[in-house]
Design a protein around this motif. Structure first.
Motif, PDB file in Angstrom:
ATOM      1  N   PRO A  10      47.237   4.639 -29.877  1.00 28.29           N
ATOM      2  CA  PRO A  10      46.045   5.098 -29.471  1.00 28.29           C
ATOM      3  C   PRO A  10      44.906   4.268 -29.696  1.00 28.29           C
ATOM      4  CG  PRO A  10      46.724   6.312 -31.180  1.00 28.29           C
ATOM      5  CD  PRO A  10      47.905   5.339 -30.920  1.00 28.29           C
ATOM      6  N   VAL A  11      43.603   4.728 -28.865  1.00 29.03           N
ATOM      7  CA  VAL A  11      42.741   3.736 -28.876  1.00 29.03           C
ATOM      8  C   VAL A  11      42.058   4.001 -30.391  1.00 29.03           C
ATOM      9  CG1 VAL A  11      40.128   3.666 -28.034  1.00 29.03           C
ATOM     10  CG2 VAL A  11      42.107   3.623 -26.581  1.00 29.03           C
ATOM     11  N   HIS A  25      32.411  -6.439 -24.156  1.00 28.87           N
ATOM     12  CA  HIS A  25      33.031  -7.519 -24.325  1.00 28.87           C
ATOM     13  C   HIS A  25      33.734  -7.833 -22.964  1.00 28.87           C
ATOM     14  CE1 HIS A  25      36.087 -10.606 -25.642  1.00 28.87           C
ATOM     15  NE2 HIS A  25      36.922  -9.680 -25.278  1.00 28.87           N
ATOM     16  N   ALA A  26      34.197  -6.719 -22.627  1.00 28.09           N
ATOM     17  CA  ALA A  26      35.402  -6.914 -21.393  1.00 28.09           C
ATOM     18  C   ALA A  26      34.724  -6.329 -20.263  1.00 28.09           C
ATOM     19  CB  ALA A  26      36.613  -6.172 -21.760  1.00 28.09           C
ATOM     20  N   GLY A  27      33.919  -5.781 -20.105  1.00 27.50           N
ATOM     21  CA  GLY A  27      33.291  -5.115 -19.166  1.00 27.50           C
ATOM     22  C   GLY A  27      33.757  -3.769 -18.459  1.00 27.50           C
ATOM     23  N   VAL A  28      34.752  -3.374 -19.337  1.00 29.13           N
ATOM     24  CA  VAL A  28      35.307  -1.974 -18.989  1.00 29.13           C
ATOM     25  C   VAL A  28      35.835  -1.315 -20.081  1.00 29.13           C
ATOM     26  CG1 VAL A  28      36.556  -2.712 -16.720  1.00 29.13           C
ATOM     27  CG2 VAL A  28      37.984  -3.017 -18.793  1.00 29.13           C
ATOM     28  N   THR A  29      36.181  -0.047 -20.352  1.00 30.44           N
ATOM     29  CA  THR A  29      36.422   0.709 -21.465  1.00 30.44           C
ATOM     30  C   THR A  29      38.065   0.175 -21.914  1.00 30.44           C
ATOM     31  OG1 THR A  29      37.799   2.402 -20.364  1.00 30.44           O
ATOM     32  CG2 THR A  29      35.028   2.764 -20.609  1.00 30.44           C
ATOM     33  N   PRO A  30      38.265   0.487 -23.092  1.00 30.18           N
ATOM     34  CA  PRO A  30      39.477   0.144 -23.616  1.00 30.18           C
ATOM     35  C   PRO A  30      40.604   0.807 -22.688  1.00 30.18           C
ATOM     36  CG  PRO A  30      38.347   0.501 -25.427  1.00 30.18           C
ATOM     37  CD  PRO A  30      37.590   0.894 -24.526  1.00 30.18           C
ATOM     38  N   GLY A  31      40.594   1.808 -22.189  1.00 29.82           N
ATOM     39  CA  GLY A  31      41.441   2.781 -21.524  1.00 29.82           C
ATOM     40  C   GLY A  31      41.551   2.089 -20.166  1.00 29.82           C
ATOM     41  N   ALA A  56      36.477 -12.286 -32.454  1.00 25.23           N
ATOM     42  CA  ALA A  56      37.920 -12.003 -32.965  1.00 25.23           C
ATOM     43  C   ALA A  56      38.479 -10.851 -32.930  1.00 25.23           C
ATOM     44  CB  ALA A  56      37.941 -12.759 -34.302  1.00 25.23           C
ATOM     45  N   ARG A  57      37.622  -9.723 -33.231  1.00 19.80           N
ATOM     46  CA  ARG A  57      37.999  -8.338 -33.248  1.00 19.80           C
ATOM     47  C   ARG A  57      38.307  -7.982 -31.895  1.00 19.80           C
ATOM     48  NH1 ARG A  57      33.871  -4.880 -37.442  1.00 19.80           N
ATOM     49  NH2 ARG A  57      34.802  -5.847 -39.215  1.00 19.80           N
ATOM     50  N   MET A  58      37.730  -8.306 -30.806  1.00 24.44           N
ATOM     51  CA  MET A  58      37.968  -7.987 -29.473  1.00 24.44           C
ATOM     52  C   MET A  58      39.173  -8.547 -28.829  1.00 24.44           C
ATOM     53  SD  MET A  58      35.634  -5.798 -28.759  1.00 24.44           S
ATOM     54  CE  MET A  58      35.919  -5.229 -30.470  1.00 24.44           C
ATOM     55  N   ARG A  59      39.484  -9.843 -29.418  1.00 26.89           N
ATOM     56  CA  ARG A  59      40.724 -10.659 -28.746  1.00 26.89           C
ATOM     57  C   ARG A  59      41.901  -9.909 -29.593  1.00 26.89           C
ATOM     58  NH1 ARG A  59      37.760 -15.317 -30.349  1.00 26.89           N
ATOM     59  NH2 ARG A  59      38.843 -15.578 -32.270  1.00 26.89           N
ATOM     60  N   LEU A  88      45.872  -3.362 -27.326  1.00 27.06           N
ATOM     61  CA  LEU A  88      45.725  -2.400 -25.808  1.00 27.06           C
ATOM     62  C   LEU A  88      47.119  -2.928 -24.787  1.00 27.06           C
ATOM     63  CD1 LEU A  88      41.996  -2.428 -25.490  1.00 27.06           C
ATOM     64  CD2 LEU A  88      43.323  -0.436 -25.863  1.00 27.06           C
ATOM     65  N   LYS A  89      47.334  -3.995 -24.771  1.00 31.07           N
ATOM     66  CA  LYS A  89      48.217  -4.505 -23.733  1.00 31.07           C
ATOM     67  C   LYS A  89      49.696  -4.614 -24.381  1.00 31.07           C
ATOM     68  CE  LYS A  89      46.047  -5.040 -19.783  1.00 31.07           C
ATOM     69  NZ  LYS A  89      46.376  -4.133 -18.634  1.00 31.07           N
TER      70      LYS A  89
END
Length: 260
Positions: A226-227, A249-255, A211-214, A220-221
């Protein structure tokens, strides 16, 4: 029709009959203190709605919607196959919901037009996230009659566990300890953990993280925060830990997610 569509519609005062072929979320963008609605017939009821309230209608719903002021509404519709993918097997078997919209669902639906214009991987990820959120909210209103554990699409039938799911989704950044969540469900931590995983397919901790990652993906989008600020808003005091969790979770960094 697209698997998910988001359309802004404008109407003159008046309204009239409606029919929806697919499960549909409507978000009012204007206050409508004189809104009236009838579902499945012509007996209208006064249902005043304010900006960012609205309704969720099951597939196949018919009725009459009337209003005395100009109305702009964001319509989000979803194909049955997409809802089935995220666990709602029968989009016709949910009760209409009229009034306040779940806060997480509201944020995602209002941002739908933007993320649908993104690149393919991001677009498909966010479409599924929005569909899952609608399925969660709509599934909580599934028609009565199913035995616990037998509701269409595996929705959470036990009202105690549903209350926990709604608490997590409403505020994923909160400090959701196992003891706190178990207390909300009026269960011992041991029995709660087992029941929650059986009902949702995820242990409580994993459900909170998802839920936090969603929410992080949306921020982010959909914002220029800022991160470090996003990490705090989704419940992480340590930005490094948030970045590690997001990457798992996403396979990539937030940036990189934001740039993609």
């Amino acid at each position: 029709m697209a698997r998910l569509s988001s359309t802004l519609l404008s109407f003159d005062p008046g309204g009239g009959p409606f029919a929806v072929d697919q499960l549909t979320l409507g978000i009012f963008l204007d206050d409508q203190p004189d809104h009236r609605i009838a579902i499945g017939g012509d007996r209208r009821a006064e249902r005043p709605l304010t900006r960012h309230q609205g309704w969720i209608m099951p597939a196949g719903a018919t009725g009459i919607c009337e209003f005395d002021r100009p109305l702009s509404v964001r319509m989000v519709t979803l194909e049955r196959a997409l809802l089935s993918e995220v666990g709602l097997a029968d989009p016709a078997a949910v009760r209409p919901i009229i009034g306040a919209i779940d806060p997480m669902l509201l944020q995602m639906a209002l941002a739908a037009e933007r993320f649908m214009a993104g690149q393919a991987l991001y677009r498909e990820t966010m479409i599924r996230a929005l569909a899952a959120e609608i399925a969660r909210v709509a599934g909580a209103g599934a028609r009565a009659g199913a035995e616990p554990g037998d509701e269409p699409g595996g929705t959470v039938a036990d009202i105690r566990l549903r209350r926990v799911v709604e608490c997590i989704e409403d505020d994923p950044a909160a400090d959701h300890s196992l003891e706190t969540l178990a207390g909300l469900a009026a269960m011992s931590p041991y029995h709660f953990a087992r029941a929650f995983k059986a009902a949702t397919g995820s242990p409580p901790l994993h459900y909170v993280i998802a839920a936090r990652m969603r929410l992080a993906e949306m921020l982010l989008k959909g914002s220029s925060l800022p991160v470090t600020e996003i990490a705090w808003r989704v419940g992480y005091g340590d930005t490094s830990r948030f970045i590690r969790s997001f990457r798992r979770h996403a396979g990539v960094t937030p940036g990189a997610f934001r740039a993609g």
